[in-house]
Design an enzyme around this catalytic site. Structure first.
Site, PDB file in Angstrom:
ATOM      1  N   TYR A 106      -3.719  12.515   0.886  1.00 40.80           N
ATOM      2  CA  TYR A 106      -3.023  11.549   0.025  1.00 40.80           C
ATOM      3  C   TYR A 106      -1.703  12.248  -0.912  1.00 40.80           C
ATOM      4  O   TYR A 106      -0.706  11.608  -0.808  1.00 40.80           O
ATOM      5  CB  TYR A 106      -4.024  10.785  -1.086  1.00 40.80           C
ATOM      6  CG  TYR A 106      -3.503   9.900  -1.996  1.00 40.80           C
ATOM      7  CD1 TYR A 106      -3.508   8.616  -1.600  1.00 40.80           C
ATOM      8  CD2 TYR A 106      -2.858  10.390  -3.402  1.00 40.80           C
ATOM      9  CE1 TYR A 106      -2.985   7.744  -2.474  1.00 40.80           C
ATOM     10  CE2 TYR A 106      -2.375   9.364  -3.870  1.00 40.80           C
ATOM     11  CZ  TYR A 106      -2.638   7.851  -3.885  1.00 40.80           C
ATOM     12  OH  TYR A 106      -1.859   7.069  -4.539  1.00 40.80           O
TER      13      TYR A 106
ATOM     14  N   ASP B 205      -4.608   0.899  -9.124  1.00 44.39           N
ATOM     15  CA  ASP B 205      -6.024   0.825  -9.259  1.00 44.39           C
ATOM     16  C   ASP B 205      -6.197   0.436 -10.607  1.00 44.39           C
ATOM     17  O   ASP B 205      -7.158  -0.634 -10.957  1.00 44.39           O
ATOM     18  CB  ASP B 205      -6.861   1.965  -8.747  1.00 44.39           C
ATOM     19  CG  ASP B 205      -6.537   2.124  -7.125  1.00 44.39           C
ATOM     20  OD1 ASP B 205      -5.595   1.369  -6.673  1.00 44.39           O
ATOM     21  OD2 ASP B 205      -6.760   3.236  -6.701  1.00 44.39           O
TER      22      ASP B 205
ATOM     23  N   GLU C 214       0.963  -1.108   0.064  1.00 43.33           N
ATOM     24  CA  GLU C 214      -0.049  -0.135  -0.120  1.00 43.33           C
ATOM     25  C   GLU C 214       0.968   1.262   0.000  1.00 43.33           C
ATOM     26  O   GLU C 214       1.686   1.304   0.777  1.00 43.33           O
ATOM     27  CB  GLU C 214      -0.942  -0.013   1.256  1.00 43.33           C
ATOM     28  CG  GLU C 214      -2.251   0.411   1.110  1.00 43.33           C
ATOM     29  CD  GLU C 214      -3.121  -0.506   0.110  1.00 43.33           C
ATOM     30  OE1 GLU C 214      -3.184  -0.352  -1.167  1.00 43.33           O
ATOM     31  OE2 GLU C 214      -3.738  -1.517   0.653  1.00 43.33           O
ATOM     32  N   HIS C 215       0.599   2.428  -0.634  1.00 42.00           N
ATOM     33  CA  HIS C 215       1.504   3.437  -0.895  1.00 42.00           C
ATOM     34  C   HIS C 215       2.660   3.308  -1.548  1.00 42.00           C
ATOM     35  O   HIS C 215       3.726   3.990  -1.253  1.00 42.00           O
ATOM     36  CB  HIS C 215       1.362   4.303   0.250  1.00 42.00           C
ATOM     37  CG  HIS C 215       0.124   4.769   0.627  1.00 42.00           C
ATOM     38  ND1 HIS C 215      -0.531   6.117   0.138  1.00 42.00           N
ATOM     39  CD2 HIS C 215      -0.901   4.438   1.497  1.00 42.00           C
ATOM     40  CE1 HIS C 215      -1.674   6.326   0.627  1.00 42.00           C
ATOM     41  NE2 HIS C 215      -1.781   5.276   1.350  1.00 42.00           N
TER      42      HIS C 215
ATOM     43  N   ASP D 134       3.068   2.045  -4.757  1.00 41.25           N
ATOM     44  CA  ASP D 134       3.146   2.141  -6.192  1.00 41.25           C
ATOM     45  C   ASP D 134       3.683   3.465  -6.820  1.00 41.25           C
ATOM     46  O   ASP D 134       4.604   3.587  -7.709  1.00 41.25           O
ATOM     47  CB  ASP D 134       1.548   2.180  -7.147  1.00 41.25           C
ATOM     48  CG  ASP D 134       0.530   2.995  -6.494  1.00 41.25           C
ATOM     49  OD1 ASP D 134       0.761   3.860  -5.319  1.00 41.25           O
ATOM     50  OD2 ASP D 134      -0.650   2.824  -6.948  1.00 41.25           O
TER      51      ASP D 134
HETATM   52  C1  GLA Z   1      -5.218   4.774  -3.870  1.00 40.87           C
HETATM   53  C2  GLA Z   1      -4.208   5.044  -5.184  1.00 40.87           C
HETATM   54  C3  GLA Z   1      -3.453   3.991  -5.631  1.00 40.87           C
HETATM   55  C4  GLA Z   1      -2.909   3.557  -4.389  1.00 40.87           C
HETATM   56  C5  GLA Z   1      -3.470   3.395  -2.948  1.00 40.87           C
HETATM   57  C6  GLA Z   1      -2.523   3.048  -1.969  1.00 40.87           C
HETATM   58  O1  GLA Z   1      -6.019   3.780  -4.188  1.00 40.87           O
HETATM   59  O2  GLA Z   1      -5.253   5.436  -6.142  1.00 40.87           O
HETATM   60  O3  GLA Z   1      -2.670   4.403  -6.704  1.00 40.87           O
HETATM   61  O4  GLA Z   1      -1.528   4.613  -4.011  1.00 40.87           O
HETATM   62  O5  GLA Z   1      -4.343   4.402  -2.606  1.00 40.87           O
HETATM   63  O6  GLA Z   1      -1.791   1.840  -2.103  1.00 40.87           O
END
Ligand code: GLA
Length: 376
Positions: free
Chosen positions: A218, A168, A31-32, A34
């Site tokens: 974010y 995503d 998570e976080h 990418d």
């Molecule tokens: C959101 C973003 C993704 C990713 C996640 C965290 O879903 O759209 O690109 O960074 O948060 O993993």
């Protein structure tokens, strides 16, 4: 859902529409990572967006959101950005396709979705991927699948104000039934991993809370990571070690240090989980999930009280792994639960959460499904 959108389409715009669908996603771990050039490990789910679409021979788009009962009509030039935020996703996709050489014209569409909003399952990526995939076919744009995922990502950046990574949209476009996908977000190499843990279930517990934090947290997290990468002389945080991070500790803020510490740890955890899965070692998978949760809570600070409560409760119930999923600030936990514990855990999560927060969480069993497609 397909029959409903087709019927509404016929009512509003006539016969002859073709249906397209794209899913939301889960992410087992990573998570976080990418936008830090690291690894992610998502899979597409059986919930998504379905759109009925037909070209209309004009230069206007008429789009109807069935779930909202709202229509938006807009042109395809930069100045035609619609007022409704949901319509900006479709408009943004069209614009990004045009920027990549696509020659688009007007079309009519009715769409609906069953990805729970605000649950961290990427309803917006499902919407973007549906239209990117459909436009590519209907207007014969010849854009490859990776670029279609980038169209969705660029839509978020340029038309929706979220500097998201690629996970995503990649998961939504590339999803494959029964498989998770490990994507290296630096090289963009990916691998399918059949996922069918015998004796376990993967279940989402949706807190149904969404904390709107002031500003854009974010984007702030991403900015922290980029600042640290810069100090380290790297393009991405990917590949940095804890030793390297400690060596620059004095040059960065305490907050940025904590953010980077989480990301560096998370990169290792994704690889550990993939290795453990290949050995059928679900205990290790679960342990890493908990580590991710508390890293996201304490260091990355994207969890919230309700989700910490759910992860803590899972731990108490002996659930193998549990963590907050997606970007954070609300949404759901993803849980790896032994079959025999499932009923007791769900019952307890519902009743204890309800007692404390006044409403029951929603439960979704994860079914790993296919990505973007045309529906016959
Ligand atoms: C959101 C973003 C993704 C990713 C996640 C965290 O879903 O759209 O690109 O960074 O948060 O993993």
């Amino acid at each position: 859902m397909k029959e409903q959108v087709k019927q509404k389409f016929a009512e509003l715009y006539g016969e002859g529409a073709v249906c397209y669908a794209s899913p939301g996603r889960i992410n087992l771990i990573g998570e976080h990572t990418d936008y830090n050039g690291g690894f992610v490990f998502p899979g597409a789910v059986d919930k998504g967006i379905v759109a009925a679409i037909k070209l209309n021979g004009t230069d206007k788009v008429r789009a109807y959101a069935l779930d909202l009962g709202e229509e938006s009509v807009f042109g395809l030039n930069e100045e035609d950005k619609p007022a409704q935020s949901w319509a900006c996703y479709i408009f943004g996709v069209c614009r990004e396709m045009q920027k990549r050489g696509g020659t688009l014209g007007g079309f009519d569409t009715v769409f609906a979705g069953d990805v729970p909003l605000g649950a961290g399952m990427s309803s917006s990526a499902a919407l973007e991927s549906t239209f990117a995939f459909a436009m590519n076919e209907l207007f014969d744009c010849g854009i490859d699948k990776f670029e279609l995922a980038r169209v969705g990502q660029a839509t978020e950046h340029n038309y929706c104000g979220v500097n998201c990574g690629i996970m995503d949209q990649f998961a939504s476009v590339f999803g494959k039934k029964g498989n998770l996908m490990r994507l290296d977000c630096r090289s963009m190499e990916y691998e399918y991993f059949p996922f069918d843990p015998k004796g376990y279930k993967l279940v989402l517990v949706d807190s149904r809370v969404k904390h709107e934090l002031v500003g854009s947290p974010y984007n702030d997290r991403r900015a922290s990571c980029e600042r640290v990468a810069k100090v380290l002389g790297q393009e991405f945080l990917r590949g940095a070690s804890m030793e390297q991070l400690d060596a620059v500790k004095e040059q960065i803020s305490e907050e940025d240090y904590k953010r980077a510490r989480y990301v560096i740890g998370e990169e290792r955890r994704v690889l550990d989980v993939c290795e453990a899965l290949e050995k059928g070692d679900y205990e290790t998978v679960g342990r890493r999930m908990y580590e991710t949760h508390w890293g996201m809570s304490k260091d990355y600070e994207v969890s919230c009280e309700e989700l910490d409560f759910l992860a803590g409760l899972a731990e108490e119930c002996g659930v193998t792994g549990s963590r907050i999923m997606g970007g954070g600030f609300g949404g759901c936990t993803i849980n790896l639960v032994k079959d025999e514990l499932y009923d007791a855990f769900i019952a307890k999560a519902k009743s204890e959460f309800n007692a404390k927060y006044g409403h029951e969480p929603k439960i979704y069993d994860v079914v790993i499904s296919d990505g973007s497609r045309r529906l016959e």
